[in-house]
Design a protein around this motif. Structure first.
Motif, PDB file in Angstrom:
ATOM      1  N   TRP A 136      -7.995  -1.417   4.730  1.00  0.00           N
ATOM      2  CA  TRP A 136      -7.169  -2.423   5.432  1.00  0.00           C
ATOM      3  C   TRP A 136      -7.310  -2.252   6.939  1.00  0.00           C
ATOM      4  O   TRP A 136      -7.518  -3.224   7.664  1.00  0.00           O
ATOM      5  CB  TRP A 136      -5.702  -2.261   5.015  1.00  0.00           C
ATOM      6  CG  TRP A 136      -4.782  -3.252   5.659  1.00  0.00           C
ATOM      7  CD1 TRP A 136      -4.426  -4.477   5.181  1.00  0.00           C
ATOM      8  CD2 TRP A 136      -4.117  -3.112   6.924  1.00  0.00           C
ATOM      9  NE1 TRP A 136      -3.584  -5.115   6.056  1.00  0.00           N
ATOM     10  CE2 TRP A 136      -3.375  -4.297   7.147  1.00  0.00           C
ATOM     11  CE3 TRP A 136      -4.062  -2.112   7.894  1.00  0.00           C
ATOM     12  CZ2 TRP A 136      -2.590  -4.511   8.279  1.00  0.00           C
ATOM     13  CZ3 TRP A 136      -3.292  -2.312   9.032  1.00  0.00           C
ATOM     14  CH2 TRP A 136      -2.570  -3.490   9.222  1.00  0.00           C
TER      15      TRP A 136
ATOM     16  N   ILE B   6       0.830  -1.209   0.000  1.00  0.00           N
ATOM     17  CA  ILE B   6       0.000   0.000   0.000  1.00  0.00           C
ATOM     18  C   ILE B   6       0.859   1.251   0.000  1.00  0.00           C
ATOM     19  O   ILE B   6       0.527   2.262  -0.653  1.00  0.00           O
ATOM     20  CB  ILE B   6      -0.943   0.000   1.223  1.00  0.00           C
ATOM     21  CG1 ILE B   6      -1.981  -1.121   1.093  1.00  0.00           C
ATOM     22  CG2 ILE B   6      -1.640   1.354   1.391  1.00  0.00           C
ATOM     23  CD1 ILE B   6      -2.816  -1.330   2.348  1.00  0.00           C
TER      24      ILE B   6
ATOM     25  N   ARG C 298      -7.028   2.592   0.247  1.00  0.00           N
ATOM     26  CA  ARG C 298      -6.683   1.181   0.484  1.00  0.00           C
ATOM     27  C   ARG C 298      -6.235   0.958   1.930  1.00  0.00           C
ATOM     28  O   ARG C 298      -6.594  -0.047   2.548  1.00  0.00           O
ATOM     29  CB  ARG C 298      -5.571   0.748  -0.476  1.00  0.00           C
ATOM     30  CG  ARG C 298      -6.007   0.642  -1.924  1.00  0.00           C
ATOM     31  CD  ARG C 298      -5.038  -0.194  -2.741  1.00  0.00           C
ATOM     32  NE  ARG C 298      -3.699   0.393  -2.762  1.00  0.00           N
ATOM     33  CZ  ARG C 298      -3.296   1.304  -3.635  1.00  0.00           C
ATOM     34  NH1 ARG C 298      -4.135   1.767  -4.551  1.00  0.00           N
ATOM     35  NH2 ARG C 298      -2.059   1.776  -3.585  1.00  0.00           N
TER      36      ARG C 298
END
Length: 444
Positions: A419, A366, A415
């Protein structure tokens, strides 16, 4: 002490080399990091090894029996459960401290205890508590250290000998750690081996490392050097160990290289005669500790009473001051080698970054790759010492990034938000909350 069943030559079982371990010819036994297995869901590879008759020994890394606090009952129960699930003849841990409770700090690493009377009293009582709780005998490992404590009152040999005399605990001698302490602390391994009660030997560890700028790093990621095999031979000339085990935790080599290292170890172990010794019993922990022991019977301190709380407090203050300097940037306590403490602090931060990347491999992806991840994490770690385990550390790191509206790329930030939310089970902090937290942090 009654002899335990012969273990032979083994290797540390790790998921990354599980298939290779199953194929290794002549492998007698394996050791597994206790915290990395779940009793109800043992890896298929370990189950197959057990079905073949390969012994499995759990090796704990998180008890911190050398810490000022009494052992955590839940951690002891978990270690015992793993011993039962694996049908292990014993469990092993370390002579080390790993955390403090005031302040709450986690080292994420095994740190040396001071070889003082106070620290020995605390360690002995903690060991007895552990022995009472565990269903099988306990053996403790000497650790590798980058630095020494000031004002120590006992040598390594004296410290280990009194520990055995007062508790009946067995010893797991790591010859690679003996070499590490020779380079880093000037301790002669032969003197240590001559001084300790080798009749208490459970088994032996062998591992590799590397020297940088006059400091030996016990990496478990390099081949076993000849100097460590020489120390194994030194130990073998004094005693015939029940077992010898190769440790490898990173940068795993080919199956052929692993087999070659095991062959080199086996050659040393079978090279020649050794003085007889009586290693660990495979009976119960209570029987192992209470059976007549001529060494313990000679020392009246074996009957010592409970440790005074003032003693635990003195040990706690010293360990807290040191750990704070290592992970929270507070001043280095008087008497320590400041250069070595700086080396240790950098090593702890680097290990922390590496382990978080392993338990949360999505984070480097990421954040744009290993290098941006590492830079961001090490910057975070400077102001955020670890207070719980590595999985919590990964969540806290991600939340800190989100609080500061990072990463800068909106897609990456989305993202990371997903997560974090999936693992934290909560909504990420709203922008006003993030702003308030950042503002309060700057004010502090």
């Amino acid at each position: 002490m009654k002899p335990m069943a012969h273990l032979g030559v083994g290797i540390g079982w790790r998921p990354e080399i599980a298939d290779a371990v199953e194929r290794l010819s002549g492998l007698d036994w394996v050791e597994v990091v206790a915290e990395n297995v779940c009793p109800g869901h043992l890896p298929e590879s370990l189950l197959r090894l057990r079905e073949r008759g390969t012994r499995v020994v759990p090796h704990g890394v998180s008890l911190g029996l050398g810490g000022a606090d009494r052992p955590d009952a839940a951690k002891l129960a978990a270690l015992g459960e793993r011993a039962v699930a694996l049908g292990a003849p014993l469990v092993t841990e370390h002579i080390a401290f790993v955390r403090t409770s005031s302040p709450v700090l986690e080292a994420g690493h095994l740190l040396p205890v001071p070889r003082t009377r106070d620290a020995l009293d605390v360690l002995c009582e903690n060991v007895r508590i552990a022995q009472d709780a565990l269903p099988v005998p306990l053996a403790l490992e000497n650790i590798a250290a980058l630095f020494a404590w000031p004002g120590e009152e006992l040598t390594e040999g004296q410290f280990l000998t009194e520990l055995v005399e007062r508790t009946g605990v067995r010893l797991l001698i790591d010859v690679a750690n003996l070499h590490t302490n020779r380079v880093n602390r000037g301790e002669d391994p032969a003197v240590v081996l001559d001084a300790i009660p080798l009749e208490a030997l459970a088994y032996v560890h062998v591992a590799g490392g590397i020297e940088r700028a006059g400091v030996w790093h016990d990496t478990h990621a390099h081949p076993v050097p000849p100097v460590v095999l020489d120390l194994l031979a030194e130990l073998r000339s004094r005693v015939e160990p029940a077992g010898v085990l190769l440790e490898r935790d990173d940068d795993f080599p080919s199956e052929a290289e692993l087999a070659g290292e095991l062959a080199a170890i086996r050659a040393v172990v079978t090279a020649g005669p050794a003085a007889p010794a009586a290693p660990i019993t495979s009976g119960s922990a209570d029987a192992a500790r209470t059976e007549p022991d001529p060494v313990a019977e000679l020392d009246p301190v074996a009957e010592s009473g409970p440790v005074a709380e003032s003693t635990r407090t003195r040990v706690a203050l010293g360990q807290a001051a040191l750990l704070s300097a290592l992970v929270a940037g507070t001043p280095v306590p008087e008497g320590f080698d400041r250069r070595r403490i700086r080396v240790q602090a950098r090593a702890l931060a680097a290990k922390r970054a590496d382990v978080v990347a392993k338990v949360a491999p999505e984070l480097p992806v990421i954040l744009g790759g290993p290098d941006p991840y590492r830079e961001a994490f090490l910057s975070y770690a400077k102001g955020h010492p670890m207070t719980s385990g590595y999985r919590r550390d990964a969540l806290d790191f991600a939340e800190d990034l989100l609080i500061r509206d990072l990463p800068a790329d909106p897609a990456a930030r989305r993202r990371l938000t997903i997560w974090w939310r999936d693992r934290a089970g909560a909504e990420p902090p709203r922008r006003i909350v993030r702003w308030a937290r950042a503002l309060s942090g700057r004010a502090a």
